[in-house]
Write a protein that holds these residues in place. Structure first.
Motif, PDB file in Angstrom:
ATOM      1  N   ASP A 164     -80.364  20.061  63.037  1.00 33.34           N
ATOM      2  CA  ASP A 164     -80.996  21.340  63.375  1.00 33.34           C
ATOM      3  C   ASP A 164     -82.015  21.760  62.318  1.00 33.34           C
ATOM      4  O   ASP A 164     -83.098  22.263  62.652  1.00 33.34           O
ATOM      5  N   LYS A 216     -85.117  19.711  62.807  1.00 30.42           N
ATOM      6  CA  LYS A 216     -85.853  20.182  63.987  1.00 30.42           C
ATOM      7  C   LYS A 216     -86.636  21.447  63.655  1.00 30.42           C
ATOM      8  O   LYS A 216     -87.778  21.612  64.084  1.00 30.42           O
ATOM      9  N   GLU A 217     -86.013  22.355  62.894  1.00 31.09           N
ATOM     10  CA  GLU A 217     -86.685  23.594  62.497  1.00 31.09           C
ATOM     11  C   GLU A 217     -87.890  23.265  61.617  1.00 31.09           C
ATOM     12  O   GLU A 217     -88.966  23.865  61.778  1.00 31.09           O
ATOM     13  N   TRP A 218     -87.758  22.321  60.715  1.00 36.17           N
ATOM     14  CA  TRP A 218     -88.869  21.902  59.860  1.00 36.17           C
ATOM     15  C   TRP A 218     -90.017  21.372  60.730  1.00 36.17           C
ATOM     16  O   TRP A 218     -91.163  21.690  60.485  1.00 36.17           O
ATOM     17  N   LYS A 255     -90.754  22.192  63.802  1.00 36.73           N
ATOM     18  CA  LYS A 255     -91.408  23.318  64.478  1.00 36.73           C
ATOM     19  C   LYS A 255     -92.431  23.987  63.561  1.00 36.73           C
ATOM     20  O   LYS A 255     -93.512  24.375  63.992  1.00 36.73           O
ATOM     21  N   GLU A 256     -92.049  24.140  62.292  1.00 32.94           N
ATOM     22  CA  GLU A 256     -92.908  24.838  61.342  1.00 32.94           C
ATOM     23  C   GLU A 256     -94.063  23.983  60.818  1.00 32.94           C
ATOM     24  O   GLU A 256     -95.038  24.508  60.323  1.00 32.94           O
ATOM     25  N   THR A 307     -95.503  21.157  62.577  1.00 34.05           N
ATOM     26  CA  THR A 307     -96.220  20.362  63.582  1.00 34.05           C
ATOM     27  C   THR A 307     -97.461  21.133  63.992  1.00 34.05           C
ATOM     28  O   THR A 307     -97.410  22.320  64.303  1.00 34.05           O
TER      29      THR A 307
END
Length: 89
Positions: free
Chosen positions: A78, A81-83, A85-86, A88
């Motif tokens: 998770d 995945k958060e990294w 999002k920030e 990309t």
């Protein structure tokens, strides 16, 4: 026929099984389908949602996530995945 001995003692410890014990066992395939499904657990995934791989992480990163207890690999996933999002474009 003598009554079979209990498989566990008063402390819940399982005793060593005897040849007579094995004579009373049933094969897994002879159990009803519903019971087999329960004993199998969740079963084979229809479409795997994750990919198995080998990755090397620093000891402090692994120590942190492992210290968070059961489910640490999902929490690490998770966080990655958060990294994404920030970071990309």
């Amino acid at each position: 026929m003598a009554k079979p001995l209990p498989l566990t003692d008063a402390d819940g410890e399982v005793r060593e099984l005897t040849e007579d014990d094995f004579k009373h066992f049933k094969s897994f395939s002879s159990l009803p389908d519903e019971l087999q499904a329960v004993l199998r657990g969740r079963g084979k995934q229809k479409a795997p949602t994750k990919v198995s791989t080998t990755v090397r992480f620093s000891p402090e990163v692994l120590a942190y996530f492992r210290s968070t207890g059961k489910g640490w690999q999902k929490r690490m996933d998770d966080a990655l995945k958060e990294w994404l999002k920030e970071h990309t474009a």
